[in-house]
Design a protein around this motif. Structure first.
Motif, PDB file in Angstrom:
ATOM      1  N   VAL A 151       1.693  40.498  56.002  1.00 17.71           N
ATOM      2  CA  VAL A 151       0.971  39.922  57.140  1.00 17.71           C
ATOM      3  C   VAL A 151      -0.221  39.107  56.646  1.00 17.71           C
ATOM      4  N   ASP A 152      -0.949  39.622  55.686  1.00 17.87           N
ATOM      5  CA  ASP A 152      -2.108  38.918  55.151  1.00 17.87           C
ATOM      6  C   ASP A 152      -1.693  37.603  54.489  1.00 17.87           C
ATOM      7  N   TYR A 153      -0.613  37.617  53.754  1.00 17.42           N
ATOM      8  CA  TYR A 153      -0.134  36.412  53.063  1.00 17.42           C
ATOM      9  C   TYR A 153       0.343  35.351  54.056  1.00 17.42           C
ATOM     10  N   ASN A 154       0.941  35.782  55.154  1.00 14.02           N
ATOM     11  CA  ASN A 154       1.517  34.854  56.127  1.00 14.02           C
ATOM     12  C   ASN A 154       0.551  34.453  57.234  1.00 14.02           C
ATOM     13  N   GLY A 155      -0.731  34.670  57.062  1.00 14.29           N
ATOM     14  CA  GLY A 155      -1.722  34.117  57.985  1.00 14.29           C
ATOM     15  C   GLY A 155      -2.199  35.048  59.077  1.00 14.29           C
ATOM     16  N   VAL A 211       2.240  35.908  62.433  1.00  9.75           N
ATOM     17  CA  VAL A 211       3.490  36.613  62.130  1.00  9.75           C
ATOM     18  C   VAL A 211       4.246  36.940  63.415  1.00  9.75           C
ATOM     19  N   LEU A 212       3.527  37.374  64.456  1.00  3.28           N
ATOM     20  CA  LEU A 212       4.180  37.686  65.736  1.00  3.28           C
ATOM     21  C   LEU A 212       4.767  36.432  66.380  1.00  3.28           C
ATOM     22  N   LYS A 213       4.068  35.313  66.282  1.00  2.00           N
ATOM     23  CA  LYS A 213       4.599  34.050  66.825  1.00  2.00           C
ATOM     24  C   LYS A 213       5.859  33.631  66.074  1.00  2.00           C
ATOM     25  N   GLN A 214       5.848  33.785  64.740  1.00  2.00           N
ATOM     26  CA  GLN A 214       7.032  33.453  63.948  1.00  2.00           C
ATOM     27  C   GLN A 214       8.206  34.348  64.338  1.00  2.00           C
ATOM     28  N   GLY A 215       7.922  35.623  64.564  1.00  2.00           N
ATOM     29  CA  GLY A 215       8.971  36.564  64.967  1.00  2.00           C
ATOM     30  C   GLY A 215       9.542  36.218  66.325  1.00  2.00           C
TER      31      GLY A 215
END
Length: 120
Positions: free
Chosen positions: A98-102, A107-111
């Motif tokens: 989560v930290d790496y992906n912003g 992460v929830l929006k990407q999901g």
């Protein structure tokens, strides 16, 4: 010291201990230790290699089997310890992902967008 060692060898040679070593209560958790040890070894690797879906699945898996290990009769403390260790290791990996992906919002929006694409 000698009494401690002789006591250990006496218990290790007992029929009950040999029976435990030949049971699934021992070999199941012993084989399962590869999962948390692998996750711990990956702490030093790049977070871009972490799969968010797989890490989430392993987190849920360990939660379920921690409960199973506690509820089974007799309690399987070795299995419980294995899954507790895996739970902590997977949560650390999930935090790194989560930290790496912003952050959690991104992460929830990407999901959500991934679910929408899958539904089409």
């Amino acid at each position: 010291m000698a009494s401690w060692a002789s006591n250990l060898f006496q218990k290790a040679g007992s029929k009950e201990f040999r029976s435990y070593l030949m049971s699934t209560h021992f070999w199941g958790p012993a084989a399962n230790w590869g999962i948390p040890l692998s996750a711990i070894a990956d702490f030093s690797s790049s977070p871009e290699k972490i799969s968010g879906k797989m890490t989430t699945a392993l987190t849920m898996y360990s939660l379920l089997f921690m409960r199973f290990a506690w509820m089974v009769n007799p309690r399987n403390y070795l299995l419980f310890a294995c899954h507790a260790t895996n739970e902590v290791a997977q949560l650390v990996q999930l935090y790194r992902y989560v930290d790496y992906n912003g952050g959690i919002g991104k992460v929830l929006k990407q999901g959500a967008s991934s679910l929408k694409e899958t539904a089409k």
